[in-house]
Design an enzyme around this catalytic site. Structure first.
Site, PDB file in Angstrom:
ATOM      1  N   ARG A  31      -3.796   2.249  18.039  1.00 46.76           N
ATOM      2  CA  ARG A  31      -3.700   0.852  18.131  1.00 46.76           C
ATOM      3  C   ARG A  31      -2.972   0.275  19.360  1.00 46.76           C
ATOM      4  O   ARG A  31      -3.034  -0.878  19.688  1.00 46.76           O
ATOM      5  CB  ARG A  31      -2.629   0.357  16.792  1.00 46.76           C
TER       6      ARG A  31
ATOM      7  N   ASP B 136      -7.743   1.841  -0.028  1.00 49.79           N
ATOM      8  CA  ASP B 136      -6.986   3.050   0.149  1.00 49.79           C
ATOM      9  C   ASP B 136      -6.234   3.476  -1.381  1.00 49.79           C
ATOM     10  O   ASP B 136      -6.545   4.620  -1.757  1.00 49.79           O
ATOM     11  CB  ASP B 136      -5.708   2.802   0.955  1.00 49.79           C
TER      12      ASP B 136
ATOM     13  N   GLU C  34      -5.227   4.226  12.074  1.00 49.77           N
ATOM     14  CA  GLU C  34      -6.638   4.408  11.978  1.00 49.77           C
ATOM     15  C   GLU C  34      -7.442   4.280  12.963  1.00 49.77           C
ATOM     16  O   GLU C  34      -8.467   4.754  12.985  1.00 49.77           O
ATOM     17  CB  GLU C  34      -6.757   2.911  10.957  1.00 49.77           C
TER      18      GLU C  34
ATOM     19  N   ASN D  37     -10.761   6.387   5.113  1.00 47.03           N
ATOM     20  CA  ASN D  37      -9.543   6.497   6.192  1.00 47.03           C
ATOM     21  C   ASN D  37      -8.061   6.168   5.826  1.00 47.03           C
ATOM     22  O   ASN D  37      -7.509   5.425   6.293  1.00 47.03           O
ATOM     23  CB  ASN D  37     -10.227   5.456   7.141  1.00 47.03           C
TER      24      ASN D  37
ATOM     25  N   HIS E 118      -7.843  -2.624   9.980  1.00 43.08           N
ATOM     26  CA  HIS E 118      -7.690  -3.879   8.951  1.00 43.08           C
ATOM     27  C   HIS E 118      -6.541  -4.453   9.878  1.00 43.08           C
ATOM     28  O   HIS E 118      -6.711  -5.732  10.072  1.00 43.08           O
ATOM     29  CB  HIS E 118      -7.038  -3.462   7.653  1.00 43.08           C
ATOM     30  N   ARG E 119      -5.592  -3.673  10.463  1.00 39.25           N
ATOM     31  CA  ARG E 119      -4.422  -4.570  11.156  1.00 39.25           C
ATOM     32  C   ARG E 119      -4.899  -4.908  12.418  1.00 39.25           C
ATOM     33  O   ARG E 119      -4.430  -6.377  12.835  1.00 39.25           O
ATOM     34  CB  ARG E 119      -3.414  -3.266  11.505  1.00 39.25           C
TER      35      ARG E 119
ATOM     36  N   GLY F  36      -4.923   7.242   5.208  1.00 42.77           N
ATOM     37  CA  GLY F  36      -3.979   8.107   5.792  1.00 42.77           C
ATOM     38  C   GLY F  36      -2.786   8.702   4.663  1.00 42.77           C
ATOM     39  O   GLY F  36      -2.695   9.791   4.687  1.00 42.77           O
TER      40      GLY F  36
ATOM     41  N   ARG G  14      -8.144  12.034  12.818  1.00 41.76           N
ATOM     42  CA  ARG G  14      -6.765  11.955  12.666  1.00 41.76           C
ATOM     43  C   ARG G  14      -5.825  13.143  12.573  1.00 41.76           C
ATOM     44  O   ARG G  14      -6.346  14.052  11.335  1.00 41.76           O
ATOM     45  CB  ARG G  14      -6.263  10.979  11.670  1.00 41.76           C
TER      46      ARG G  14
ATOM     47  N   ASN H 299       3.519   6.559  17.926  1.00 39.22           N
ATOM     48  CA  ASN H 299       2.630   6.926  16.919  1.00 39.22           C
ATOM     49  C   ASN H 299       1.757   5.938  16.326  1.00 39.22           C
ATOM     50  O   ASN H 299       0.748   6.336  15.723  1.00 39.22           O
ATOM     51  CB  ASN H 299       3.650   7.016  15.593  1.00 39.22           C
TER      52      ASN H 299
ATOM     53  N   LYS I 277       0.891  -1.148  -0.071  1.00 42.97           N
ATOM     54  CA  LYS I 277      -0.060   0.053  -0.110  1.00 42.97           C
ATOM     55  C   LYS I 277       0.920   1.305  -0.127  1.00 42.97           C
ATOM     56  O   LYS I 277       0.463   2.151  -0.583  1.00 42.97           O
ATOM     57  CB  LYS I 277      -0.927   0.022   1.256  1.00 42.97           C
ATOM     58  N   SER I 278       1.761   1.257   0.930  1.00 42.51           N
ATOM     59  CA  SER I 278       2.607   2.435   1.041  1.00 42.51           C
ATOM     60  C   SER I 278       3.450   2.647  -0.405  1.00 42.51           C
ATOM     61  O   SER I 278       3.423   4.010  -0.873  1.00 42.51           O
ATOM     62  CB  SER I 278       3.797   2.274   2.145  1.00 42.51           C
TER      63      SER I 278
ATOM     64  N   ARG J 225       2.269   5.909  -3.085  1.00 46.71           N
ATOM     65  CA  ARG J 225       3.507   6.965  -3.569  1.00 46.71           C
ATOM     66  C   ARG J 225       3.488   6.719  -5.060  1.00 46.71           C
ATOM     67  O   ARG J 225       3.660   7.874  -5.786  1.00 46.71           O
ATOM     68  CB  ARG J 225       4.596   6.502  -3.104  1.00 46.71           C
TER      69      ARG J 225
ATOM     70  N   LYS K 109      -8.933  -2.716   3.393  1.00 48.11           N
ATOM     71  CA  LYS K 109      -8.453  -1.458   3.225  1.00 48.11           C
ATOM     72  C   LYS K 109      -6.702  -1.666   2.725  1.00 48.11           C
ATOM     73  O   LYS K 109      -6.245  -1.010   2.049  1.00 48.11           O
ATOM     74  CB  LYS K 109      -8.108  -0.797   4.657  1.00 48.11           C
TER      75      LYS K 109
ATOM     76  N   SER L  44       5.784  10.054   9.894  1.00 43.63           N
ATOM     77  CA  SER L  44       6.547  10.403   8.655  1.00 43.63           C
ATOM     78  C   SER L  44       5.806  10.799   7.424  1.00 43.63           C
ATOM     79  O   SER L  44       6.630  11.211   6.471  1.00 43.63           O
ATOM     80  CB  SER L  44       7.406   9.017   8.542  1.00 43.63           C
TER      81      SER L  44
END
Length: 418
Positions: free
Chosen positions: A325, A52, A322, A94, A371-372, A96, A124, A317, A25-26, A30, A397, A170
């Site tokens: 956590r 996402d 989401e 959602n 999701h996590r 981010g 958020r 962090n 996803k990350s 990008r 997600k 980040s």
């Protein structure tokens, strides 16, 4: 409103099989954004198809970027080097990464853009990013310090010396980095608020930018040269965060799950979690999760079955993901057994008990639509009878076929509708 519930039957045999992981996803979000800002046609392969990334693609299309879907994991992005005003607010659920990256990118739009999301996203924080954008001459505001955000773009921004807060995410720095390459002069980014936690994600951002022709140098500051982006062919690597669930399921059941890529061949920070997982049931007494934040829920649930307690540090962090956590994982573990976890400040302590495997602890895990949380507690359900997970489809997600992947490995997953 009642939500679906997943019931998993504990397994008594090793899990074996081959799994095709979703793309990262990350990296996908990008690459989509940078390709959208590039001039020419880029081809992205191995992308993640999830909530996402669908939000990111929809937003880019709303701003005039043409995206051609070649197959389930391949798209062609036709960029013009600019973004047009969207006719409606950009709704990003959602997501981010999409919200933060696009909040910076829409400075390039000559006109007003509203960026918003669902009820979770509207809690958020995004104020540090808005403060940085204002320092760059961008009119960016939010009434609450969270989305919705209004950006009154002029098509440009102020290059030069910039300070970005690294205290919360980040993603703020990554957002500014990707925007900075579109400036008319070089940009030097200083990290404010102390050292950044998930610095590995900044290197992912830099790698994607370089693949599309940008020049990024990490010195005492991050130096980004002007010049924009050029179209490229770009393969997205499999998602390391998703891999953590399979690695953990493998060691929990003494199985053999082949995901087709070695941890050492992954560039994402969460791949570092493999060493912690491979040490099970003798995981370290203390794990600093700052450089593998999305893997911490997986590691924490696995630690419940470890031989000795595990303290997770550097995870503050996780409170602005989401959901919170730290609280969500603690709530899930203590729902299984009241003394299974505790919180000290921002540290999470898991009071391990290997005898949990094979026990019955009927409970309903609140996934917090995260999701996590849903995916990591599926690991607990592999070994503990009675663990049920609320809102299991939130895995869409980042890992839409997660439950089918478990079924393909021989796990009985029953999802009941309300």
């Amino acid at each position: 409103m009642s939500l679906p519930i997943a019931q998993i039957t504990p397994v008594t045999m090793p899990l074996t099989g081959t799994v095709n992981l979703p793309g990262s996803k990350s990296v996908t979000n990008r690459a989509l954004l940078v390709a959208g800002l590039a001039r020419g046609t880029s081809r992205l392969s191995g992308i993640l198809r999830s909530d996402d990334t669908k939000y990111m693609m929809a937003a880019l299309r709303a701003m005039g970027v043409e995206i051609t879907e070649i197959d389930d994991t391949t798209v062609e992005v036709h960029g013009t080097g600019s973004l047009k005003p969207a006719s409606e607010p950009l709704f990003l659920g959602n997501a981010g990464t999409a919200v933060r990256f696009l909040t910076a990118a829409v400075a390039l739009v000559n006109g007003d853009t509203v960026i918003t999301g669902d009820a979770h996203m509207q809690k958020r924080p995004i104020a540090p990013l808005l403060e940085t954008l204002r320092a760059m001459g961008v009119d960016a505001t939010s009434e609450t310090g969270c989305p919705p955000v209004l950006v009154k773009g002029t098509g440009n921004f102020r290059s030069g010396e910039i300070e970005v807060s690294g205290t919360l995410s980040s993603q703020y720095i990554s957002a500014i980095m990707m925007l900075a390459a579109m400036g008319d002069g070089d940009t030097r980014i200083r990290i404010g608020g102390g050292k950044i936690g998930a610095v590995g994600y900044l290197h992912i951002t830099a790698a994607v930018m370089r693949a599309f022709g940008a020049k990024v140098v990490f010195e005492s500051e991050i130096v980004i040269s002007a010049g924009g982006y050029r179209a490229a062919e770009y393969p997205v690597e499999p998602d390391a965060s998703a891999a953590t669930y399979l690695w953990a399921a493998d060691v929990l059941t003494k199985g053999k799950i082949d995901i087709g890529i070695a941890p050492a061949d992954m560039n994402q920070p969460d791949a570092k979690a493999y060493d912690m997982i491979a040490a099970f049931p003798n995981m370290p007494a203390q794990i600093n999760g700052s450089q593998m934040q999305d893997a911490v829920p997986t590691l924490a649930v696995l630690a419940a079955f470890n031989e000795t307690p595990v303290r997770f540090t550097g995870i503050e962090n996780l409170r602005v993901k989401e959901c919170d956590r730290i609280e969500a994982v603690h709530a899930g573990l203590t729902a299984i057994r009241a003394d299974l976890a505790s919180i000290e400040g921002d540290d999470l302590i898991v009071h391990a008990d290997p005898s949990l495997a094979g026990q019955s602890h009927p409970c309903l895990i609140d996934s917090y639509a995260d999701h996590r949380i849903a995916m990591c507690f599926a690991l607990a359900a592999l070994k503990i009878d009675g663990v049920r997970i609320e809102d299991p489809y939130c895995v869409s997600k980042t890992f839409p076929n997660y439950w089918d992947v478990l079924r393909g490995l021989g796990v009985s997953v029953d999802i009941t509708q309300p």
